[in-house]
Design a protein around this motif. Structure first.
Motif, PDB file in Angstrom:
ATOM      1  N   ARG A 166     -56.655  71.048  69.238  1.00 48.27           N
ATOM      2  CA  ARG A 166     -57.508  72.190  68.908  1.00 48.27           C
ATOM      3  C   ARG A 166     -56.876  73.507  69.372  1.00 48.27           C
ATOM      4  NH1 ARG A 166     -62.124  70.742  71.338  1.00 48.27           N
ATOM      5  NH2 ARG A 166     -62.432  69.163  69.745  1.00 48.27           N
ATOM      6  N   LEU A 167     -56.218  73.482  70.530  1.00 54.41           N
ATOM      7  CA  LEU A 167     -55.511  74.673  70.993  1.00 54.41           C
ATOM      8  C   LEU A 167     -54.388  75.047  70.037  1.00 54.41           C
ATOM      9  CD1 LEU A 167     -55.209  74.089  74.852  1.00 54.41           C
ATOM     10  CD2 LEU A 167     -56.566  75.850  73.714  1.00 54.41           C
ATOM     11  N   LEU A 201     -62.020  72.940  64.215  1.00 57.50           N
ATOM     12  CA  LEU A 201     -62.326  73.776  65.361  1.00 57.50           C
ATOM     13  C   LEU A 201     -63.803  73.677  65.722  1.00 57.50           C
ATOM     14  CD1 LEU A 201     -60.319  77.042  64.616  1.00 57.50           C
ATOM     15  CD2 LEU A 201     -59.849  75.364  66.378  1.00 57.50           C
ATOM     16  N   GLU A 235     -54.219  74.401  66.849  1.00 56.51           N
ATOM     17  CA  GLU A 235     -54.802  74.947  65.629  1.00 56.51           C
ATOM     18  C   GLU A 235     -55.243  76.391  65.830  1.00 56.51           C
ATOM     19  OE1 GLU A 235     -57.877  72.130  65.024  1.00 56.51           O
ATOM     20  OE2 GLU A 235     -56.617  70.737  63.883  1.00 56.51           O
ATOM     21  N   LEU A 236     -55.790  76.684  66.991  1.00 59.09           N
ATOM     22  CA  LEU A 236     -56.214  78.048  67.286  1.00 59.09           C
ATOM     23  C   LEU A 236     -55.030  79.009  67.251  1.00 59.09           C
ATOM     24  CD1 LEU A 236     -58.095  80.284  68.297  1.00 59.09           C
ATOM     25  CD2 LEU A 236     -57.803  79.380  70.624  1.00 59.09           C
ATOM     26  N   ALA A 273     -63.394  78.497  68.797  1.00 58.98           N
ATOM     27  CA  ALA A 273     -62.710  77.426  69.524  1.00 58.98           C
ATOM     28  C   ALA A 273     -63.335  77.209  70.895  1.00 58.98           C
ATOM     29  CB  ALA A 273     -61.229  77.763  69.667  1.00 58.98           C
ATOM     30  N   THR A 274     -63.675  78.288  71.596  1.00 65.45           N
ATOM     31  CA  THR A 274     -64.278  78.166  72.918  1.00 65.45           C
ATOM     32  C   THR A 274     -65.639  77.496  72.838  1.00 65.45           C
ATOM     33  OG1 THR A 274     -63.124  80.180  73.614  1.00 65.45           O
ATOM     34  CG2 THR A 274     -64.949  79.436  74.990  1.00 65.45           C
ATOM     35  N   THR A 324     -51.831  79.517  73.725  1.00 64.46           N
ATOM     36  CA  THR A 324     -53.210  79.317  74.142  1.00 64.46           C
ATOM     37  C   THR A 324     -53.243  78.505  75.423  1.00 64.46           C
ATOM     38  OG1 THR A 324     -53.326  77.385  72.683  1.00 64.46           O
ATOM     39  CG2 THR A 324     -54.243  79.439  71.835  1.00 64.46           C
ATOM     40  N   SER A 348     -66.503  75.428  70.635  1.00 64.65           N
ATOM     41  CA  SER A 348     -66.229  74.026  70.333  1.00 64.65           C
ATOM     42  C   SER A 348     -65.854  73.249  71.586  1.00 64.65           C
ATOM     43  CB  SER A 348     -65.106  73.933  69.294  1.00 64.65           C
ATOM     44  OG  SER A 348     -64.828  72.598  68.973  1.00 64.65           O
ATOM     45  N   PRO A 400     -61.421  79.507  59.140  1.00 63.37           N
ATOM     46  CA  PRO A 400     -61.138  78.621  60.276  1.00 63.37           C
ATOM     47  C   PRO A 400     -61.126  77.167  59.850  1.00 63.37           C
ATOM     48  CG  PRO A 400     -62.849  80.233  60.820  1.00 63.37           C
ATOM     49  CD  PRO A 400     -62.608  80.330  59.339  1.00 63.37           C
ATOM     50  N   LEU A 424     -61.785  83.559  65.820  1.00 59.00           N
ATOM     51  CA  LEU A 424     -61.238  82.218  65.978  1.00 59.00           C
ATOM     52  C   LEU A 424     -61.337  81.741  67.425  1.00 59.00           C
ATOM     53  CD1 LEU A 424     -58.030  82.502  63.765  1.00 59.00           C
ATOM     54  CD2 LEU A 424     -59.999  81.040  63.314  1.00 59.00           C
TER      55      LEU A 424
END
Length: 235
Positions: free
Chosen positions: A20-21, A9, A23-24, A148-149, A40, A151, A5, A144
């Motif tokens: 960030r979305l 993130l 990147e996810l 992300a969530t 996302t 974060s 990752p 991942l």
């Protein structure tokens, strides 16, 4: 081996939600076999609904779901569990989404929801082949999404803490002025401190001005010319 990752993130203070979305979704595509693209979304139940897609053709697949309230994304958000569509050619759910997906060449998809602290993030993976994403919910994309969530939640807490510190700093800076204004009101009205503060707050509310601004104006004039108004507000 699946790619690690992106450290961003995990840094709530360094990346905007849209970045960030993105990147996810991009990393999820790279580490999911048979995946041709991803989208996302993130929402806290309000009006804002940031969305990212890895390819422009996928934007319509997301917007039709948000517009109609029907599709794997709304279903995953409501149910709190992954929603699979192994073969959209045979899946009769969500007609508008299904038709647009097939027109775009998408044959299967899986939507993974991540819900934490009032925040819901969805990660949808798409494939040109039916049944190609059967293992996606147990693969790296799940990890991942969890990262992300977490974060996003940390980011909200971080920003809330900064806002609270800013409010505390403002309160500390304005406290002496408010105390001086209360002293002036106490002298004019011959009242106690609590009553004087109530008068200042009433002036703030009726004039739609900040309490600190009201206090500063009162200190500047030393209450001259305001005696009658202060008396009327104290009643």
């Amino acid at each position: 081996m699946a790619p690690l990752p992106d450290p961003d993130l995990l840094r709530p203070e360094t990346a905007l939600p849209g970045r960030r979305l993105s990147e996810l979704s991009e990393q999820a595509v790279r580490c999911t076999h048979g995946c041709c693209g991803a989208s996302t979304t993130v929402t806290d139940g309000g009006d804002e609904y940031p969305v990212t897609v890895t390819h422009p053709d996928l934007a319509g697949l997301v917007s039709v779901q948000l517009r109609t309230g029907e599709g794997p994304i709304p279903a995953a958000e409501q149910g709190g569990a992954p929603v699979d569509s192994e073969d959209l050619l045979r899946d009769e759910r969500w007609p508008a989404y299904r038709a647009l997906a097939l027109d775009s060449g998408v044959r299967s998809s899986v939507t993974l929801p991540f819900q934490r602290a009032g925040l819901t993030v969805t990660l949808t993976l798409f494939s040109f082949r039916p049944g190609a994403l059967d293992d996606a919910r147990h693969g790296p994309a799940q990890a991942l999404g969890d990262l992300a969530t977490a974060s996003f939640v940390r980011d909200r807490h971080y920003r809330a803490a900064l806002a609270e510190l800013d409010q505390m700093g403002t309160a500390l800076r304005t406290r002496p002025v408010v105390d001086q204004a209360c002293g002036i009101v106490m002298h004019v009205l011959g009242c106690e401190a609590d009553a004087a503060f109530s008068v200042l707050r009433r002036v703030s509310q009726t004039t739609n001005r900040k309490l600190a601004d009201v206090a500063a104006a009162l200190v500047e004039t030393k209450g001259r010319g305001l005696e009658r108004e202060l008396v009327s507000l104290a009643r």
